[in-house]
Design an enzyme around this catalytic site. Structure first.
Site, mmCIF file in Angstrom:
data_model
loop_
_atom_site.group_PDB
_atom_site.id
_atom_site.type_symbol
_atom_site.label_atom_id
_atom_site.label_comp_id
_atom_site.label_asym_id
_atom_site.label_seq_id
_atom_site.Cartn_x
_atom_site.Cartn_y
_atom_site.Cartn_z
ATOM 1 N N HIS A 174 -2.212 10.994 1.292
ATOM 2 C CA HIS A 174 -1.620 10.783 2.618
ATOM 3 C C HIS A 174 -0.999 12.117 3.053
ATOM 4 O O HIS A 174 0.194 12.223 3.311
ATOM 5 C CB HIS A 174 -0.604 9.652 2.562
ATOM 6 C CG HIS A 174 -0.335 9.003 3.896
ATOM 7 N ND1 HIS A 174 -0.559 7.665 4.141
ATOM 8 C CD2 HIS A 174 0.144 9.503 5.064
ATOM 9 C CE1 HIS A 174 -0.216 7.372 5.389
ATOM 10 N NE2 HIS A 174 0.218 8.476 5.971
ATOM 11 N N ASN A 187 -6.675 1.540 10.508
ATOM 12 C CA ASN A 187 -5.319 1.754 11.018
ATOM 13 C C ASN A 187 -5.409 1.689 12.535
ATOM 14 O O ASN A 187 -6.092 2.509 13.163
ATOM 15 C CB ASN A 187 -4.777 3.130 10.604
ATOM 16 C CG ASN A 187 -4.528 3.229 9.106
ATOM 17 O OD1 ASN A 187 -4.778 2.276 8.361
ATOM 18 N ND2 ASN A 187 -4.036 4.372 8.660
ATOM 19 N N GLU A 215 -3.001 -0.479 8.484
ATOM 20 C CA GLU A 215 -1.768 -0.131 9.197
ATOM 21 C C GLU A 215 -1.792 -0.744 10.584
ATOM 22 O O GLU A 215 -2.821 -0.698 11.268
ATOM 23 C CB GLU A 215 -1.616 1.390 9.391
ATOM 24 C CG GLU A 215 -1.181 2.150 8.189
ATOM 25 C CD GLU A 215 -0.959 3.632 8.474
ATOM 26 O OE1 GLU A 215 -0.631 3.999 9.621
ATOM 27 O OE2 GLU A 215 -1.126 4.425 7.535
ATOM 28 N N ARG A 219 0.863 -1.181 0.000
ATOM 29 C CA ARG A 219 0.000 0.000 0.000
ATOM 30 C C ARG A 219 0.898 1.229 0.000
ATOM 31 O O ARG A 219 1.618 1.466 0.963
ATOM 32 C CB ARG A 219 -0.851 -0.031 1.278
ATOM 33 C CG ARG A 219 -1.926 1.002 1.341
ATOM 34 C CD ARG A 219 -2.289 1.329 2.785
ATOM 35 N NE ARG A 219 -2.029 2.729 2.990
ATOM 36 C CZ ARG A 219 -2.144 3.362 4.159
ATOM 37 N NH1 ARG A 219 -2.478 2.733 5.238
ATOM 38 N NH2 ARG A 219 -1.900 4.647 4.227
ATOM 39 N N GLU A 238 -6.477 8.272 7.042
ATOM 40 C CA GLU A 238 -6.673 8.933 8.334
ATOM 41 C C GLU A 238 -7.165 10.378 8.170
ATOM 42 O O GLU A 238 -6.464 11.332 8.566
ATOM 43 C CB GLU A 238 -5.383 8.892 9.162
ATOM 44 C CG GLU A 238 -4.914 7.472 9.441
ATOM 45 C CD GLU A 238 -3.628 7.407 10.256
ATOM 46 O OE1 GLU A 238 -3.086 8.463 10.632
ATOM 47 O OE2 GLU A 238 -3.152 6.279 10.501
ATOM 48 N N TYR A 293 -3.242 1.121 16.281
ATOM 49 C CA TYR A 293 -1.938 1.087 16.949
ATOM 50 C C TYR A 293 -1.982 0.874 18.452
ATOM 51 O O TYR A 293 -1.053 0.357 19.030
ATOM 52 C CB TYR A 293 -1.195 2.415 16.706
ATOM 53 C CG TYR A 293 -0.683 2.548 15.296
ATOM 54 C CD1 TYR A 293 0.575 2.067 14.950
ATOM 55 C CD2 TYR A 293 -1.459 3.132 14.308
ATOM 56 C CE1 TYR A 293 1.050 2.170 13.658
ATOM 57 C CE2 TYR A 293 -0.995 3.239 13.001
ATOM 58 C CZ TYR A 293 0.261 2.755 12.687
ATOM 59 O OH TYR A 293 0.727 2.849 11.400
HETATM 60 O O1 IFM Z 1 3.564 7.253 10.196
HETATM 61 C C1 IFM Z 1 2.208 7.271 10.474
HETATM 62 C C2 IFM Z 1 1.396 7.180 9.182
HETATM 63 O O2 IFM Z 1 1.725 8.208 8.312
HETATM 64 C C3 IFM Z 1 -0.077 7.265 9.491
HETATM 65 N N1 IFM Z 1 -0.463 6.340 10.510
HETATM 66 C C4 IFM Z 1 0.342 6.251 11.707
HETATM 67 C C5 IFM Z 1 1.808 6.109 11.349
HETATM 68 C C6 IFM Z 1 2.661 6.020 12.631
HETATM 69 O O3 IFM Z 1 2.482 7.177 13.388
#
Ligand code: IFM
Length: 460
Positions: free
Chosen positions: A138, A309, A368, A94, A183, A311
């Site tokens: 992005h 995405n 992500e 991606r 995002e 985290y």
């Molecule tokens: O690096 C970023 C990415 O550009 C968007 N999502 C989170 C990643 C880590 O912070």
């Protein structure tokens, strides 16, 4: 102080073979990256400046005054990078297209040398057996468009659709998988309300206009892509972390619900045809964010898949009963990555289950997931990033649990293949499975790259 969790990849259930067995053969294993974070070559072949080129030059905006001018020099080294990905074994990549490479002024005919780079990249990926997933935006808006009002101007819907059509017209004969925005909440809120991302504004009403125009531009561009690419599969990547009250008090519970509604549901509800969430509206209105903003219901998202995405866990703690008088961030004593993000693999499972229950997207792709840790290059040149392996293995296990519970999960993309430019933190945070020595541009796969290879090999 980061909590030190014993590395558990030795747990049998987290072994690559055991993990792989929990996914169908058709499951997509990929990497994600973005143009400004890896490409460099900001003046090559007629590329125009983006808002990140401008922002990065503002004193104090980026750690150590760093910029994406060179980044990983992927623009010149993409063949080496594609070969690396092929060796690791991913089935998809991606990447994002840099709008100012395609239209240096943001509008008008395509800059052919800029578009040609993505032609070469797509061809190289396909030749290596890697499916391209093209993300159109992005965050690197052409500066020329920011000068005309940027995403706060409703004209951006037309600008973005024209750009999307140029890219889809050129790559659509070889690319089926598309993504309009990455995002949108981060772009709108961090860039236009918090001022810590480009274009560096601190104006909530502007941020909410930007959010609204992204939703409208998504729908319009999706239509344009569909008219040009017969077999197009179109998605958008929404960042949803696990939002929880920091303590078990009514005040924190209310704050967590309000934050979710004002941020995550603010995008998800309209994308799934529900218009803006009522609680989110109340919260933004009470905070004064809607002053002078008239919002009508944006068109639904027309999504083949929802990109997620994910985290971390985001604990929300209320300082008072006022909306947005909150602190959001890891609690002391919890396990954290170098981003000071609270590690919560179960949160990934729970977010997937919640998205499935609440919105029932046709498919979900984890677009992500990954972690920054202070990697150390050993004297023998190896990078034993066991904490990253541990993080990834536990998140893949959580994804498997969601799949087993009926979530239509079809893919997983690690952020990221290479260490890269981490926005306002510059190069101080490394997310890659491949280490980049920025002085020499030498790439060295870390232990996590080897782990990913074993996982993918066992899954196919
Ligand atoms: O690096 C970023 C990415 O550009 C968007 N999502 C989170 C990643 C880590 O912070």
């Amino acid at each position: 102080m980061a909590y030190d969790r014993a590395v558990t990849t030795a747990e049998p259930r987290l072994e690559p073979g055991a993990l792989a067995a929990r996914f169908p053969e058709s499951f997509v294993w990929g990497f994600a990256a973005s143009a400004y974070q890896v490409e460099g070559a900001v003046a090559a072949d007629g590329r125009g400046p983006s808002i990140w080129d401008t922002f990065a030059r503002q004193p104090g905006a980026i750690a150590d005054g760093q910029t994406g001018d060179t980044a990983c020099d992927h623009y010149h080294r993409f063949l080496e990078d594609v070969a690396l990905m092929a060796r690791i074994g991913v089935t998809a990549y991606r990447f994002s297209v840099s709008w100012p490479r395609v239209q240096p002024e943001g509008v008008g005919p395509a800059n052919q040398p800029g578009l040609a780079f993505y032609d070469r990249l797509v061809d190289a990926l396909l030749a290596a057996g890697i499916e391209p997933l093209v993300n159109l935006f992005h965050w690197d808006l052409p500066q020329a468009l920011q000068d005309r009002g940027g995403f706060a101007d409703p004209a951006v819907v037309g600008w973005f659709t024209e750009y999307a059509a140029l890219v889809a017209g050129r790559l659509g004969d070889r690319v089926a998988d598309w993504m309009t925005f990455n995002e949108p909440a981060v772009f709108a809120f961090l860039g236009h309300a918090d001022g810590i991302h480009a274009p560096g504004l601190r104006d909530w009403p502007v941020a909410l206009r930007v959010a609204d125009n992204q939703l409208r531009a998504h729908a319009a561009a999706a239509g344009a892509i569909r008219s040009l690419v017969n077999d197009a599969r179109i998605g958008i990547a929404i960042d949803v972390n696990q939002v929880v009250p920091a303590t078990d008090t009514d005040r924190d519970r209310r704050a967590a619900a309000a934050w979710s509604a004002a941020r995550d549901a603010w995008f998800l509800d309209p994308l799934f045809g529900r218009g803006y969430p009522q609680l989110g509206m109340e919260v933004h209105r009470a905070a004064g964010h809607l002053a002078g903003v008239e919002l009508t219901e944006p068109p639904p998202g027309d999504l083949d898949y929802l990109g997620l995405n994910y985290y971390r866990r985001d604990p929300v703690s209320a300082r008072s009963d006022r909306p947005f008088d909150w602190t959001i961030g890891a609690r002391p004593g919890t396990e954290q990555t170098q981003m000071d993000w609270e590690v919560a693999p179960d949160g990934l499972r729970d977010v997937l289950l919640a998205l499935h229950r609440e919105y029932a997207p046709r498919e979900i792709v984890i677009t992500e997931n990954g972690a920054a840790y202070p990697d150390r290059v050993d004297p023998d040149g190896h990078i034993q990033d066991h904490r990253r392996v541990d993080y990834l293995a536990r998140h893949v296990a959580a994804a498997a649990e969601a799949l087993a519970a009926g979530v239509p999960l079809t893919g997983y993309h690690v952020w990221s293949v290479l260490d890269n430019f981490e926005w306002s933190l510059g190069y101080s945070r490394r997310f890659g499975l491949v280490h980049v020595d920025y002085a020499t541009q030498r790439r060295t796969p870390k232990a996590s790259a080897d782990w990913y290879t074993r996982l993918i090999a066992a899954a196919r």
